[in-house]
Motif scaffolding. Structure first.
Motif, PDB file in Angstrom:
ATOM      1  N   LEU A 157      -2.595  84.461  13.693  1.00 39.66           N
ATOM      2  CA  LEU A 157      -3.029  84.972  12.688  1.00 39.66           C
ATOM      3  C   LEU A 157      -2.235  84.243  11.552  1.00 39.66           C
ATOM      4  O   LEU A 157      -0.965  83.771  11.886  1.00 39.66           O
ATOM      5  CB  LEU A 157      -2.468  86.405  12.365  1.00 39.66           C
ATOM      6  CG  LEU A 157      -3.076  87.494  13.137  1.00 39.66           C
ATOM      7  CD1 LEU A 157      -2.713  88.774  12.772  1.00 39.66           C
ATOM      8  CD2 LEU A 157      -4.781  87.490  12.956  1.00 39.66           C
ATOM      9  N   LEU A 161      -7.254  83.651  12.678  1.00 32.69           N
ATOM     10  CA  LEU A 161      -7.925  84.355  11.684  1.00 32.69           C
ATOM     11  C   LEU A 161      -6.696  84.140  10.712  1.00 32.69           C
ATOM     12  O   LEU A 161      -5.623  84.057  10.691  1.00 32.69           O
ATOM     13  CB  LEU A 161      -8.004  85.662  12.125  1.00 32.69           C
ATOM     14  CG  LEU A 161      -9.100  86.261  13.099  1.00 32.69           C
ATOM     15  CD1 LEU A 161      -9.001  87.969  13.177  1.00 32.69           C
ATOM     16  CD2 LEU A 161     -10.546  86.002  12.497  1.00 32.69           C
ATOM     17  N   TYR A 181     -12.386  88.770  19.586  1.00 36.15           N
ATOM     18  CA  TYR A 181     -12.601  87.357  19.519  1.00 36.15           C
ATOM     19  C   TYR A 181     -11.484  86.721  20.326  1.00 36.15           C
ATOM     20  O   TYR A 181     -11.219  85.284  20.343  1.00 36.15           O
ATOM     21  CB  TYR A 181     -12.343  87.002  18.077  1.00 36.15           C
ATOM     22  CG  TYR A 181     -13.651  87.258  17.206  1.00 36.15           C
ATOM     23  CD1 TYR A 181     -15.011  86.400  17.123  1.00 36.15           C
ATOM     24  CD2 TYR A 181     -13.829  88.384  16.385  1.00 36.15           C
ATOM     25  CE1 TYR A 181     -16.066  86.690  16.595  1.00 36.15           C
ATOM     26  CE2 TYR A 181     -15.169  88.665  16.042  1.00 36.15           C
ATOM     27  CZ  TYR A 181     -16.168  87.821  15.937  1.00 36.15           C
ATOM     28  OH  TYR A 181     -17.166  88.023  15.161  1.00 36.15           O
ATOM     29  N   ILE A 212      -8.217  86.636  19.773  1.00 31.60           N
ATOM     30  CA  ILE A 212      -7.290  85.805  18.702  1.00 31.60           C
ATOM     31  C   ILE A 212      -5.954  85.633  19.544  1.00 31.60           C
ATOM     32  O   ILE A 212      -5.401  86.690  19.837  1.00 31.60           O
ATOM     33  CB  ILE A 212      -7.232  86.659  17.394  1.00 31.60           C
ATOM     34  CG1 ILE A 212      -8.873  86.993  16.909  1.00 31.60           C
ATOM     35  CG2 ILE A 212      -6.221  86.093  16.481  1.00 31.60           C
ATOM     36  CD1 ILE A 212      -9.304  85.582  16.385  1.00 31.60           C
ATOM     37  N   LEU A 260     -10.778  93.229  15.973  1.00 32.92           N
ATOM     38  CA  LEU A 260     -11.181  91.679  15.811  1.00 32.92           C
ATOM     39  C   LEU A 260     -10.495  90.840  16.873  1.00 32.92           C
ATOM     40  O   LEU A 260     -10.964  89.926  17.481  1.00 32.92           O
ATOM     41  CB  LEU A 260     -10.962  91.340  14.391  1.00 32.92           C
ATOM     42  CG  LEU A 260     -11.981  91.995  13.463  1.00 32.92           C
ATOM     43  CD1 LEU A 260     -11.518  91.497  11.787  1.00 32.92           C
ATOM     44  CD2 LEU A 260     -13.279  91.531  13.798  1.00 32.92           C
ATOM     45  N   VAL A 315     -10.124  87.744   7.067  1.00 33.74           N
ATOM     46  CA  VAL A 315     -10.018  89.227   7.186  1.00 33.74           C
ATOM     47  C   VAL A 315      -9.523  89.688   5.945  1.00 33.74           C
ATOM     48  O   VAL A 315      -8.477  89.145   5.280  1.00 33.74           O
ATOM     49  CB  VAL A 315      -8.868  89.546   8.228  1.00 33.74           C
ATOM     50  CG1 VAL A 315      -8.789  91.363   8.167  1.00 33.74           C
ATOM     51  CG2 VAL A 315      -9.219  89.361   9.697  1.00 33.74           C
TER      52      VAL A 315
END
Length: 728
Positions: free
Chosen positions: A473, A409, A468, A470, A464, A438
């Motif tokens: 980031l 993300l 997902y 993740i 999130l 985001v």
């Protein structure tokens, strides 16, 4: 209300013309545009479409980049409220499109609606399905389907328990006929372009569901579908391979097993490399022992049998993992090059060899052959490197094809988010799968030319990350993100911060603590003091050897230049060196005599950006000159510049005065060190790079100089020169 109708064509012109005919008969009373994206069809379809349907917008692609990429191309180029994606083998029945538009208008939660597909004989095609499960895949794609033709699992998957005569929410619709709400794309994104053909519809519908939108089946929108099912024909064909590859992409992206494997990829990679290293060590030992036996006539000492080395071999197998682990050879490194891996393996084998020689000396009664140990080290280094790099190359290949990517993300707003997303999506081999961004605040937005989906804001980030799966980031923001970094690291998520290259130095940094105060320590330039002496000694030794060894080649090139065209063999040109000092640089002449005069007439054809001047097919080149430039043989006289001290073997390329006159303060930094024959940007793309990319690589080289990096660049130069990569 605006409607965009997209059709993708690849050698299906007869069916496409029939589809366009039925579209023309619709008499739509809404503002609409029909776009045909042709993926380099070879059946002459583009000319027929242009002649018969001049109102249709035709996009001609130079290559077939896949179905999803073609659809996205049209969506990005033309604005609309709704998008209707049709296969070229569709015939649209009267009123079908109006029915879909009316349904979308009265159903605000509908992200996608699909029509009722019929065979040419009027029978039903099962166009809506439940999402695949592993048992369904086995029944649909293996011989098991023939053994159990009446399976309830297949019946449930194809939704056979329903007459398909009423509108209802479904899991996914076949991509032959889909209408999409553009507002939904802002939260879900475009088609995933890693799906070359097939499963792009499944993935799109799956993302719609995860994004809170619904997928509907609408029986009033009747479409005749000339479905040919190429993927079901034969045991193995090209279309079936596309289908299987796309299926693997889907489960690599969303499957729980794939997520588990990705989560522990570091441990699995370590186990793989450990196994490869042990194989390499044992192969190297038996190979070295056999070679020593074969060369026995050249040695006085008798050759010892294999059994005598039993303890030696046990010691090798025990110490290899320890040495390699301590040197970091079992850590996954992103963006690693073959020279980096070669150096790492070479360093590990050097330490291993020293330990083996010391061990054989200390072990009383075991006087092992030093020749065997040296041969073992050479063979082990080569075999370990080849095995490891083969595995790494295959891993990079999978990543480039869209497999084993890390779900990522981007946090931020503004143009930087869009730029970062586009660059990372362009270079999938780096390993990032950008799922969306985001927002820093609920009101923030981005310049979303890439249609990156907005998945939420910072308050929803923990949910999130969990939903997902993740793993990374990327922070593209100037806001205070300390709390985000802290929470994310606690969840096992890697965090990266995007910085402005010009505002943050890219030389080596260290985190340290002084008197209890945490600090970031930026090291000074490494090209100072003794390092300059070492670099100069290497320049003198290697340039002298090059001039002596290449003297016959110099003579041959000079003769060929003289035979082809009049003029001097050596071209002398003023260049700007260290601290903006001018010097005369030497090259073999590769152009006609009046090249500088002709250059002024060719300025309009310049293909380089910034102050550079380059033309891929420069008319000033002579025949022998084109060969010299392709393989960089015209640069050989610069070894004399290196010996004189004007240049170095490795460094930024020396610019001409006219280019320097256009430099800004940042660009002038590349003149802080001696220019080189080769450099980091020359082995990273050469003429295919922009001036800004070249500048960044030059500055990075200056701030991160080391003797080993110079040697790596020289080694990387060899294949670049031999194969002529990026040479104009």
């Amino acid at each position: 209300m605006k409607l965009l109708i997209i059709l993708v064509n690849y050698n299906t012109t007869p069916l496409l013309l029939k589809c366009l005919q039925t579209l023309e008969q619709q008499r739509l009373d809404v503002d609409h545009r029909v776009v045909v994206v042709d993926n380099h069809s070879l059946d002459g379809g583009c000319d027929q479409i242009a002649a018969q349907y001049p109102s249709v917008t035709l996009i001609r692609n130079a290559e077939n980049g896949g179905y999803a990429k073609a659809v996205n191309q049209a969506i990005r180029e033309f604005n609309s409220d709704y998008i209707l994606v049709l296969n070229p083998d569709i015939e649209v029945t009267p009123g079908a499109i109006h029915a879909m538009l009316a349904f979308m208008t009265k159903t605000p939660d509908a992200g996608i609606v699909g029509g009722k597909l019929l065979n040419p004989d009027g029978t039903l095609q099962h166009s809506c399905r439940t999402f695949y499960t592993l048992p369904v895949l086995l029944l649909r794609r293996t011989f098991l389907g023939k053994l159990f033709p009446n399976s309830q699992l297949i019946a449930h998957h194809l939704m056979l328990d329903w007459d398909h005569n009423s509108a209802r929410e479904v899991d996914w619709m076949l991509g032959a006929c889909l209408m999409i709400r553009r507002d939904a794309l802002k939260e879900v994104g475009l088609m995933d372009e890693r799906f070359f053909l097939y499963f792009e519809d499944v993935d799109w519908c799956y993302r719609m569901k995860k994004g809170g939108w619904k997928v509907y089946y609408l029986p009033e929108a009747r479409m005749i579908h000339h479905h040919q099912r190429h993927s079901a024909k034969g045991v193995l064909n090209k279309t079936k391979l596309y289908h299987l590859t796309s299926m693997l992409h889907f489960y690599a992206k969303w499957g729980k097993v794939a997520f588990f494997l990705k989560k522990y990829r570091a441990a699995l990679a370590m186990m793989l490399f450990l196994g490869l290293d042990l194989v390499a060590m044992n192969v190297a030992f038996y190979g070295a022992h056999a070679l020593r036996q074969h060369l026995q006539t050249f040695f006085n000492k008798p050759h010892l049998p294999t059994l005598y080395y039993h303890n030696f071999l046990i010691f090798v197998n025990a110490i290899t993992p320890l040495v390699f682990f301590s040197l970091g050879l079992y850590r996954l490194r992103h963006g690693e090059l073959w020279v980096d891996e070669l150096f790492r393996v070479g360093k590990g084998m050097l330490v291993m060899s020293l330990l083996l020689m010391a061990g054989s000396y200390l072990a009383q009664g075991y006087e092992l052959s030093r020749v065997t140990i040296v041969m073992f080290a050479v063979i082990a280094t080569t075999s370990a490197f080849l095995l490891r790099w083969s595995a790494i190359a295959f891993y990079h290949f999978l990543q480039k094809k869209g497999f084993n990517l890390r779900k990522t993300l981007i946090i931020g707003s503004g143009r930087s988010v869009d730029v970062v997303a586009k660059e990372l999506q362009k270079h999938r081999e780096i390993g990032f799968d950008i799922l969306g961004f985001v927002r820093e605040t609920p009101e923030a937005d981005i310049e979303n030319g890439s249609f990156l989906p907005a998945l939420g804001d910072l308050y929803e980030l923990p949910l999130l990350i969990e939903e997902y799966h993740i793993s990374d980031l990327i922070l593209a923001t100037t806001s205070d993100v300390r709390e985000v970094v802290s929470r994310s690291k606690q969840s096992g998520v890697n965090v990266r911060l995007v910085t402005d290259f010009h505002s943050l130095s890219v030389h080596e940094t260290q985190f340290e603590e002084l008197a209890g105060i945490p600090m970031v320590f930026f090291k000074g330039t490494p090209l100072f003091g003794m390092n300059l002496v070492i670099k100069r000694v290497m320049d003198i030794v290697l340039s002298t050897l090059a001039l002596l060894c290449l003297a016959p080649l110099f003579a041959l090139i000079a003769l060929l230049i003289k035979l082809e065209s009049p003029g001097a063999v050596i071209f002398k040109q003023q260049r700007i060196g260290k601290h903006r000092q001018p010097f005369t640089m030497y090259k073999f002449r590769s152009m006609c005599q009046n090249a500088e005069y002709i250059k002024q007439q060719l300025m309009q054809q310049n293909e380089a950006d910034g102050p550079l001047f380059k033309i891929q097919k420069d008319p000033r080149h002579t025949k022998i000159g084109r060969v010299l430039r392709k393989f960089s043989l015209d640069e050989l006289p610069q070894f004399w510049n290196v010996l004189k001290g004007d240049m170095s073997l490795v460094g930024p390329r020396p610019p001409i005065p006219q280019e320097v006159a256009e430099y800004d303060e940042w660009a002038l930094k590349r003149l802080d060190i001696k220019p080189g024959i080769t450099g980091l940007w020359q082995v990273s793309g050469r003429s295919n790079l922009t001036f800004d990319e070249m500048l960044k690589l030059d500055v990075y080289y200056m701030w991160n100089w080391s003797l080993s990096n110079d040697i790596k660049i020289l080694l990387r130069t060899l294949p670049v020169v031999i194969f002529g990569h990026g040479a104009w």
